[in-house]
Design a protein around this motif. Structure first.
Motif, PDB file in Angstrom:
ATOM      1  N   VAL A 105       0.844  -1.184   0.000  1.00  0.00           N
ATOM      2  CA  VAL A 105       0.000   0.000   0.000  1.00  0.00           C
ATOM      3  C   VAL A 105       0.889   1.248   0.000  1.00  0.00           C
ATOM      4  CG1 VAL A 105      -1.801   1.279   1.197  1.00  0.00           C
ATOM      5  CG2 VAL A 105      -1.816  -1.234   1.238  1.00  0.00           C
ATOM      6  N   VAL A 106       0.780   2.041  -1.061  1.00  0.00           N
ATOM      7  CA  VAL A 106       1.548   3.272  -1.158  1.00  0.00           C
ATOM      8  C   VAL A 106       1.052   4.265  -0.112  1.00  0.00           C
ATOM      9  CG1 VAL A 106       2.166   5.212  -2.659  1.00  0.00           C
ATOM     10  CG2 VAL A 106       2.015   2.889  -3.603  1.00  0.00           C
ATOM     11  N   TYR A 107       1.989   4.936   0.531  1.00  0.00           N
ATOM     12  CA  TYR A 107       1.624   5.884   1.580  1.00  0.00           C
ATOM     13  C   TYR A 107       0.844   7.057   0.992  1.00  0.00           C
ATOM     14  CZ  TYR A 107       2.044   7.908   6.221  1.00  0.00           C
ATOM     15  OH  TYR A 107       1.766   8.399   7.475  1.00  0.00           O
ATOM     16  N   ASN A 108       0.055   7.752   1.837  1.00  0.00           N
ATOM     17  CA  ASN A 108      -0.899   8.750   1.344  1.00  0.00           C
ATOM     18  C   ASN A 108      -0.767  10.112   2.014  1.00  0.00           C
ATOM     19  OD1 ASN A 108      -1.822   8.024   3.867  1.00  0.00           O
ATOM     20  ND2 ASN A 108      -3.931   7.651   3.246  1.00  0.00           N
ATOM     21  N   ALA A 109       0.435  10.469   2.495  1.00  0.00           N
ATOM     22  CA  ALA A 109       0.592  11.763   3.159  1.00  0.00           C
ATOM     23  C   ALA A 109       0.392  12.919   2.195  1.00  0.00           C
ATOM     24  CB  ALA A 109       1.976  11.862   3.804  1.00  0.00           C
ATOM     25  N   VAL A 110       0.802  12.756   0.941  1.00  0.00           N
ATOM     26  CA  VAL A 110       0.644  13.795  -0.077  1.00  0.00           C
ATOM     27  C   VAL A 110       0.098  13.143  -1.341  1.00  0.00           C
ATOM     28  CG1 VAL A 110       1.780  15.547  -1.490  1.00  0.00           C
ATOM     29  CG2 VAL A 110       2.569  15.138   0.864  1.00  0.00           C
ATOM     30  N   VAL A 111      -1.124  13.517  -1.701  1.00  0.00           N
ATOM     31  CA  VAL A 111      -1.759  12.976  -2.914  1.00  0.00           C
ATOM     32  C   VAL A 111      -2.143  14.155  -3.800  1.00  0.00           C
ATOM     33  CG1 VAL A 111      -3.637  11.603  -3.865  1.00  0.00           C
ATOM     34  CG2 VAL A 111      -2.616  10.958  -1.658  1.00  0.00           C
ATOM     35  N   VAL A 112      -1.494  14.258  -4.957  1.00  0.00           N
ATOM     36  CA  VAL A 112      -1.737  15.343  -5.903  1.00  0.00           C
ATOM     37  C   VAL A 112      -2.165  14.751  -7.239  1.00  0.00           C
ATOM     38  CG1 VAL A 112      -0.734  17.300  -7.141  1.00  0.00           C
ATOM     39  CG2 VAL A 112      -0.052  16.844  -4.766  1.00  0.00           C
ATOM     40  N   ASN A 113      -3.290  15.217  -7.756  1.00  0.00           N
ATOM     41  CA  ASN A 113      -3.795  14.788  -9.061  1.00  0.00           C
ATOM     42  C   ASN A 113      -4.026  16.015  -9.934  1.00  0.00           C
ATOM     43  OD1 ASN A 113      -4.083  11.916  -8.421  1.00  0.00           O
ATOM     44  ND2 ASN A 113      -5.735  12.568  -7.062  1.00  0.00           N
ATOM     45  N   ASP A 114      -3.302  16.093 -11.057  1.00  0.00           N
ATOM     46  CA  ASP A 114      -3.464  17.221 -11.996  1.00  0.00           C
ATOM     47  C   ASP A 114      -3.377  18.576 -11.302  1.00  0.00           C
ATOM     48  OD1 ASP A 114      -3.809  15.453 -14.156  1.00  0.00           O
ATOM     49  OD2 ASP A 114      -5.950  15.263 -13.710  1.00  0.00           O
ATOM     50  N   GLY A 115      -2.417  18.689 -10.399  1.00  0.00           N
ATOM     51  CA  GLY A 115      -2.226  19.972  -9.729  1.00  0.00           C
ATOM     52  C   GLY A 115      -3.234  20.290  -8.653  1.00  0.00           C
ATOM     53  N   LYS A 116      -3.970  19.278  -8.173  1.00  0.00           N
ATOM     54  CA  LYS A 116      -4.968  19.474  -7.112  1.00  0.00           C
ATOM     55  C   LYS A 116      -4.594  18.594  -5.913  1.00  0.00           C
ATOM     56  CE  LYS A 116      -7.497  21.924 -10.006  1.00  0.00           C
ATOM     57  NZ  LYS A 116      -6.822  21.583 -11.275  1.00  0.00           N
ATOM     58  N   LEU A 117      -4.731  19.147  -4.716  1.00  0.00           N
ATOM     59  CA  LEU A 117      -4.272  18.487  -3.493  1.00  0.00           C
ATOM     60  C   LEU A 117      -5.435  17.849  -2.729  1.00  0.00           C
ATOM     61  CD1 LEU A 117      -1.844  17.950  -1.598  1.00  0.00           C
ATOM     62  CD2 LEU A 117      -2.335  20.169  -0.513  1.00  0.00           C
ATOM     63  N   LYS A 118      -5.316  16.558  -2.499  1.00  0.00           N
ATOM     64  CA  LYS A 118      -6.333  15.802  -1.751  1.00  0.00           C
ATOM     65  C   LYS A 118      -6.087  15.902  -0.240  1.00  0.00           C
ATOM     66  CE  LYS A 118      -8.230  11.103  -1.249  1.00  0.00           C
ATOM     67  NZ  LYS A 118      -8.081   9.678  -1.628  1.00  0.00           N
ATOM     68  N   ASP A 119      -7.146  15.621   0.518  1.00  0.00           N
ATOM     69  CA  ASP A 119      -7.071  15.502   1.980  1.00  0.00           C
ATOM     70  C   ASP A 119      -6.622  16.782   2.678  1.00  0.00           C
ATOM     71  OD1 ASP A 119      -8.078  12.934   2.152  1.00  0.00           O
ATOM     72  OD2 ASP A 119      -6.107  11.979   1.999  1.00  0.00           O
ATOM     73  N   THR A 120      -7.130  17.902   2.200  1.00  0.00           N
ATOM     74  CA  THR A 120      -6.965  19.172   2.903  1.00  0.00           C
ATOM     75  C   THR A 120      -8.266  19.463   3.640  1.00  0.00           C
ATOM     76  OG1 THR A 120      -5.492  19.995   1.169  1.00  0.00           O
ATOM     77  CG2 THR A 120      -6.436  21.616   2.669  1.00  0.00           C
ATOM     78  N   PHE A 121      -8.163  19.731   4.921  1.00  0.00           N
ATOM     79  CA  PHE A 121      -9.352  20.010   5.734  1.00  0.00           C
ATOM     80  C   PHE A 121      -9.671  21.496   5.648  1.00  0.00           C
ATOM     81  CE2 PHE A 121     -11.529  21.116   9.665  1.00  0.00           C
ATOM     82  CZ  PHE A 121     -12.527  20.155   9.700  1.00  0.00           C
ATOM     83  N   VAL A 122     -10.908  21.835   5.275  1.00  0.00           N
ATOM     84  CA  VAL A 122     -11.323  23.228   5.093  1.00  0.00           C
ATOM     85  C   VAL A 122     -12.520  23.501   6.006  1.00  0.00           C
ATOM     86  CG1 VAL A 122     -12.073  24.974   3.443  1.00  0.00           C
ATOM     87  CG2 VAL A 122     -10.569  23.116   2.676  1.00  0.00           C
ATOM     88  N   ARG A 123     -12.454  24.619   6.743  1.00  0.00           N
ATOM     89  CA  ARG A 123     -13.557  24.970   7.649  1.00  0.00           C
ATOM     90  C   ARG A 123     -13.638  26.466   7.844  1.00  0.00           C
ATOM     91  NH1 ARG A 123     -11.134  23.244  13.637  1.00  0.00           N
ATOM     92  NH2 ARG A 123      -9.452  24.792  13.716  1.00  0.00           N
ATOM     93  N   ILE A 124     -14.808  26.919   8.287  1.00  0.00           N
ATOM     94  CA  ILE A 124     -14.917  28.255   8.858  1.00  0.00           C
ATOM     95  C   ILE A 124     -14.208  28.220  10.209  1.00  0.00           C
ATOM     96  CG2 ILE A 124     -16.509  29.974   9.771  1.00  0.00           C
ATOM     97  CD1 ILE A 124     -18.527  29.096   7.665  1.00  0.00           C
ATOM     98  N   ALA A 125     -13.456  29.259  10.516  1.00  0.00           N
ATOM     99  CA  ALA A 125     -12.637  29.270  11.733  1.00  0.00           C
ATOM    100  C   ALA A 125     -13.490  29.024  12.978  1.00  0.00           C
ATOM    101  CB  ALA A 125     -11.895  30.597  11.856  1.00  0.00           C
ATOM    102  N   VAL A 126     -12.888  28.403  13.968  1.00  0.00           N
ATOM    103  CA  VAL A 126     -13.559  28.134  15.239  1.00  0.00           C
ATOM    104  C   VAL A 126     -14.085  29.432  15.833  1.00  0.00           C
ATOM    105  CG1 VAL A 126     -13.187  27.389  17.619  1.00  0.00           C
ATOM    106  CG2 VAL A 126     -12.221  26.063  15.734  1.00  0.00           C
ATOM    107  N   GLY A 127     -15.333  29.400  16.290  1.00  0.00           N
ATOM    108  CA  GLY A 127     -15.969  30.576  16.859  1.00  0.00           C
ATOM    109  C   GLY A 127     -16.496  31.553  15.827  1.00  0.00           C
ATOM    110  N   GLY A 128     -16.372  31.195  14.547  1.00  0.00           N
ATOM    111  CA  GLY A 128     -16.755  32.120  13.498  1.00  0.00           C
ATOM    112  C   GLY A 128     -18.224  32.130  13.144  1.00  0.00           C
ATOM    113  N   VAL A 129     -18.990  31.143  13.614  1.00  0.00           N
ATOM    114  CA  VAL A 129     -20.421  31.072  13.285  1.00  0.00           C
ATOM    115  C   VAL A 129     -21.212  31.096  14.590  1.00  0.00           C
ATOM    116  CG1 VAL A 129     -22.201  29.878  11.976  1.00  0.00           C
ATOM    117  CG2 VAL A 129     -19.795  29.598  11.331  1.00  0.00           C
TER     118      VAL A 129
END
Length: 293
Positions: A105-129
């Motif tokens: 199993v190839v490791y998955n710390a950095v997965v890039v497909n066609d210049g796009k980065l997988k497994d990045t966590f995106v959120r509104i900042a804590v306390g922002g809503v």
């Protein structure tokens, strides 16, 4: 002795007996009776540890937390990668580990497909809503499968239950950190029941002392407005109340990026995050690739 005197002595004896014995004590009970018990059960654990001496019936009612707003907005975006990604390989130690050695199993710390980065966590900042965001009843799941944590990264709401499973035919050791602090360290044999945990906040890192290449992340937020970029780097956050927010993107290898975003009910807000591949490793996840191959 006269009959009148006998009657007087009898009355005095009966009075003395009554005063000596008295009424039996009433069994003790918490202040406020049943009402106090109900109030304690509904209060947070911290309040239960310090019960009030005032009966529940005389306490002033607490103001209810504001209800979470109902949103109609959407945040859509993509995480781009412009540099040269680290080459992912099969960790060397897999070949010496029973069961794990059965699959390359190839490791998955950095997965890039066609210049796009997988497994990045995106959120509104804590306390922002603003609002009181209750944890969903549904449990989040982290599985140990093919000697890897799956999914690698996901988000949960504060106090949401997380079930950590072991689907492999081997022993794993779930060792979790918040920063440099160990939260728990527990062996999980094959076929064991899931470990169910909750957290209030933070980035929770999951490792395995037996299989040191295994790594996963659970990011805890005080609201449900988060997403993880897919194979194509895209992400979508829905049902966002209209307003202006600070958006955060966090990748376990390349760290934190931020952007300001304005959300409206009638049109999706578009956001792009870009990593160059030269960003320093975040403090929450130093030296992940060190010694893996």
């Amino acid at each position: 002795m006269h009959r009148r005197d006998l009657v007087s002595l009898s009355a005095l004896s009966l009075a003395a007996l009554t005063l000596g014995v008295g009424c039996p004590d009433e069994p003790s009970r918490p202040a406020g009776g049943v009402a106090a018990t109900t109030t304690t059960a509904a209060a947070p654990a911290a309040s239960a540890a310090t019960p009030s001496a005032v009966p529940a019936a005389s306490q002033a009612p607490q103001a209810a937390a504001p209800a979470a707003p109902e949103g109609k907005g959407t945040i859509k975006g993509v995480v781009k990668f412009t540099g040269k990604p680290v080459e992912m390989k099969v960790p060397t130690a897999r070949k010496d580990a029973p069961v794990c050695q059965d699959k390359d199993v190839v490791y998955n710390a950095v997965v890039v497909n066609d210049g796009k980065l997988k497994d990045t966590f995106v959120r509104i900042a804590v306390g922002g809503v603003p609002g009181n965001w209750k944890a969903p009843d549904a449990h989040a799941v982290v599985d140990q499968k093919d000697c890897m944590y799956e999914p690698r990264i996901q988000g949960v709401v504060s106090d949401q239950q997380v079930d950590i499973k072991n689907s492999d035919r081997t022993l794993h050791n779930v060792h979790t950190y918040k920063g440099s602090e160990t939260l728990f360290n527990q062996a999980q044999p094959r076929g064991a029941d899931p470990l169910t945990k909750t957290w209030k906040d933070g980035i929770i890192k999951l490792t395995c002392d037996i299989h040191p290449w295994m790594r996963g992340f659970v990011v805890v937020t005080d609201h449900p407005f988060f997403a993880v970029s897919g194979d194509d780097g895209a992400f979508t956050i829905e049902k966002v109340p209209a307003g202006k927010y600070k958006l955060e993107a966090w990748h376990p290898r390349y760290g934190l990026k931020t952007a300001d975003v304005s959300v409206a009910d009638d049109k999706p807000a578009q956001v792009t995050f870009t990593y160059a591949g030269t960003e320093p490793e975040p403090a929450e996840n130093k030296d992940e690739l060190k010694g893996l191959w």
